[in-house]
Design an enzyme around this catalytic site. Structure first.
Site, PDB file in Angstrom:
ATOM      1  N   ASP A  38      -0.873  -6.874   5.077  1.00 36.52           N
ATOM      2  CA  ASP A  38      -0.623  -5.546   5.633  1.00 36.52           C
ATOM      3  C   ASP A  38      -1.757  -5.031   6.524  1.00 36.52           C
ATOM      4  OD1 ASP A  38      -2.436  -5.339   3.580  1.00 36.52           O
ATOM      5  OD2 ASP A  38      -1.499  -3.606   2.626  1.00 36.52           O
TER       6      ASP A  38
ATOM      7  N   ARG B 125       2.320  -3.737  -2.180  1.00 45.23           N
ATOM      8  CA  ARG B 125       1.744  -2.394  -2.002  1.00 45.23           C
ATOM      9  C   ARG B 125       2.677  -1.550  -1.145  1.00 45.23           C
ATOM     10  NH1 ARG B 125      -3.127   0.107   0.125  1.00 45.23           N
ATOM     11  NH2 ARG B 125      -2.807  -1.236   1.934  1.00 45.23           N
TER      12      ARG B 125
ATOM     13  N   THR C 162      -5.774 -10.767   1.275  1.00 42.28           N
ATOM     14  CA  THR C 162      -4.770 -10.048   0.476  1.00 42.28           C
ATOM     15  C   THR C 162      -3.425 -10.733   0.629  1.00 42.28           C
ATOM     16  OG1 THR C 162      -3.444  -8.017   0.327  1.00 42.28           O
ATOM     17  CG2 THR C 162      -4.559  -8.374   2.410  1.00 42.28           C
TER      18      THR C 162
ATOM     19  N   ARG D  71     -11.605  -3.451  -8.723  1.00 38.03           N
ATOM     20  CA  ARG D  71     -11.300  -2.230  -7.966  1.00 38.03           C
ATOM     21  C   ARG D  71     -12.319  -1.210  -8.460  1.00 38.03           C
ATOM     22  NH1 ARG D  71      -6.618  -3.352  -5.357  1.00 38.03           N
ATOM     23  NH2 ARG D  71      -5.074  -4.643  -6.427  1.00 38.03           N
TER      24      ARG D  71
ATOM     25  N   ASP E 144      -0.730  -9.246   0.616  1.00 39.45           N
ATOM     26  CA  ASP E 144       0.225  -8.288   1.201  1.00 39.45           C
ATOM     27  C   ASP E 144       0.431  -8.455   2.714  1.00 39.45           C
ATOM     28  OD1 ASP E 144       0.301  -7.199  -1.335  1.00 39.45           O
ATOM     29  OD2 ASP E 144      -1.185  -5.662  -0.886  1.00 39.45           O
TER      30      ASP E 144
ATOM     31  N   GLY F 271      -7.494  -6.756  -5.070  1.00 37.13           N
ATOM     32  CA  GLY F 271      -6.663  -7.817  -5.655  1.00 37.13           C
ATOM     33  C   GLY F 271      -7.087  -9.177  -5.145  1.00 37.13           C
TER      34      GLY F 271
ATOM     35  N   ASP G 259      -7.101  -3.570   2.381  1.00 35.89           N
ATOM     36  CA  ASP G 259      -7.247  -2.226   2.904  1.00 35.89           C
ATOM     37  C   ASP G 259      -8.324  -1.389   2.177  1.00 35.89           C
ATOM     38  OD1 ASP G 259      -5.607  -0.252   4.649  1.00 35.89           O
ATOM     39  OD2 ASP G 259      -5.902   0.762   2.720  1.00 35.89           O
TER      40      ASP G 259
HETATM   41  O1  F6P Z   1      -2.867  -5.805  -2.931  1.00 34.93           O
HETATM   42  C1  F6P Z   1      -2.461  -6.875  -3.707  1.00 34.93           C
HETATM   43  C2  F6P Z   1      -1.570  -6.419  -4.828  1.00 34.93           C
HETATM   44  O2  F6P Z   1      -1.163  -7.572  -5.558  1.00 34.93           O
HETATM   45  C3  F6P Z   1      -0.367  -5.594  -4.414  1.00 34.93           C
HETATM   46  O3  F6P Z   1       0.686  -6.359  -3.908  1.00 34.93           O
HETATM   47  C4  F6P Z   1      -0.033  -4.887  -5.706  1.00 34.93           C
HETATM   48  O4  F6P Z   1       0.635  -3.660  -5.446  1.00 34.93           O
HETATM   49  C5  F6P Z   1      -1.393  -4.635  -6.302  1.00 34.93           C
HETATM   50  O5  F6P Z   1      -2.276  -5.578  -5.714  1.00 34.93           O
HETATM   51  C6  F6P Z   1      -1.454  -4.784  -7.824  1.00 34.93           C
HETATM   52  O6  F6P Z   1      -2.751  -4.467  -8.212  1.00 34.93           O
HETATM   53  P1  F6P Z   1      -3.349  -4.714  -9.664  1.00 34.93           P
HETATM   54  O7  F6P Z   1      -3.606  -6.186  -9.809  1.00 34.93           O
HETATM   55  O8  F6P Z   1      -4.608  -3.926  -9.685  1.00 34.93           O
HETATM   56  O9  F6P Z   1      -2.315  -4.265 -10.635  1.00 34.93           O
END
Ligand code: F6P
Length: 326
Positions: free
Chosen positions: A133, A175, A129, A75, A131, A14, A106
């Site tokens: 985390d 997340r 990130t 991803r 998050d 992300g 992560d």
């Molecule tokens: O890790 C960042 C994040 O925005 C999380 O908070 C969320 O769960 C996830 O990515 C959403 O991912 P995507 O943009 O692939 O839907």
């Protein structure tokens, strides 16, 4: 590394505000130290596919204030396989890249750790990130901006919620972690935060509503972390209305708004310091570490630890939300 080493830089997972500031710092610090920089587009997918471009200083001009990532992100499921990593290594060989700087969270670091176990390539991770985390760093690049974005949304929702005497359930990203939710709840003066680190038992929700509707308050805002409760904020709203049909609820899912926007000064500074530190770490012969920040000091943490250890929610933060909304 040889005398004019080539550094590859990529962003993965992300996107997070401040990633561009990190790319800029890495590029300029590397060039200042006599290195070549090759940007790898679309994260690990680009590494597999050979989407590589050499960067000069001017390629990173005018980007410190921009959200997202100019070198794109993805991803990448293929990089989770040994075959995918083999293709990625072939790109490194073809492009004569001696070391990698990966900016992400992560998943990005798990990929980096696996890659470094199979191939002899020094990797430095920068925590990017929203998050927050990752263990071993007080803050991640993008977290402060996202926190401010969420707080701004809460302030706006408060205006309309108070005007209509409503309970607002606001779904927040994160997340598996509740840092964004808990700290945005404190900053926004919310009545409660429902986070994965604390089991959201129905009594907790009930208590939060009682607190919110008590005294002179006729409206409340409850933040719900996206994975804290099955069914998310919508389910919490349903439960509230089932038990209290007299209350009017509304749900706002903030979604990807939280990932966008110009990075705050704090994120720009963090990203710039970390980018410089990543190059210095390589010059010092470091490998397979994440650059972190602890008590305003730059630190280096083994990638393995950053992904395996769980970063704790501070007890006093939890206390703040539990008592300040009374
Ligand atoms: O890790 C960042 C994040 O925005 C999380 O908070 C969320 O769960 C996830 O990515 C959403 O991912 P995507 O943009 O692939 O839907």
């Amino acid at each position: 590394m040889d005398k004019t080493p080539t550094i590859g830089v990529l962003t993965s997972g992300g996107d997070a505000p401040g990633m561009n500031a990190a790319i800029r710092a890495v590029t300029r610090e590397a060039i200042c130290n006599g290195m070549k920089v090759k940007a790898i587009y679309h994260g690990y997918q680009g590494l597999i596919d050979g989407e590589v471009k050499e960067f000069q200083t001017q390629d990173v001009s005018g980007i410190i204030q921009r959200g997202g990532t100019i070198i794109k992100s993805a991803r990448c499921a293929e990089f989770q396989t040994p075959e995918g990593r083999k293709k990625a290594y072939k790109t490194l060989q073809r492009e004569k890249i001696d070391a990698l700087i990966v900016i992400g969270g992560d998943g990005t670091f798990t990929g980096a750790r696996n890659f470094s176990m199979e191939y002899d390539i020094p990797i430095i991770g920068l925590p990017g990130t929203i998050d927050n985390d990752l263990w071993g760093t007080d803050a991640t690049i993008g977290y402060d901006t996202a926190l401010n974005t969420i707080t701004d949304c809460i302030d706006k929702l408060r205006d309309t919620g108070a005007s209509h005497d409503r309970i607002f359930l606001v779904e927040v990203m994160g997340r598996d972690a509740g840092f964004l939710t808990l700290n945005a709840a404190i900053a926004g003066g919310c009545e409660a935060a429902i986070i994965p680190e604390r089991a959201p038992v129905p009594e907790q929700i009930e208590e939060a509503i009682k607190r919110g509707q008590r005294k002179s308050k006729n409206s409340s805002i409850i933040l719900v972390q996206e994975h804290a409760f099955e069914g998310g904020a919508n389910k919490v709203a349903q439960l509230i209305e089932q038990v209290h049909p007299e209350y009017s609820t509304r749900v706002t899912v903030l979604g990807h708004l939280q990932r966008g926007g110009s990075p705050t000064a704090s994120d720009r500074i963090l990203a710039s310091r970390m980018g410089v530190a990543a190059i210095q770490a390589l010059l010092d012969g470091q490998r397979n570490v994440m650059v972190g920040i602890q008590n305003d000091e730059i630190t280096l943490v083994p990638l393995n630890k950053a992904i395996q250890q769980k970063k704790d929610i501070k007890e006093d933060s939890w206390h703040a939300i539990a008592t300040l909304s009374l």
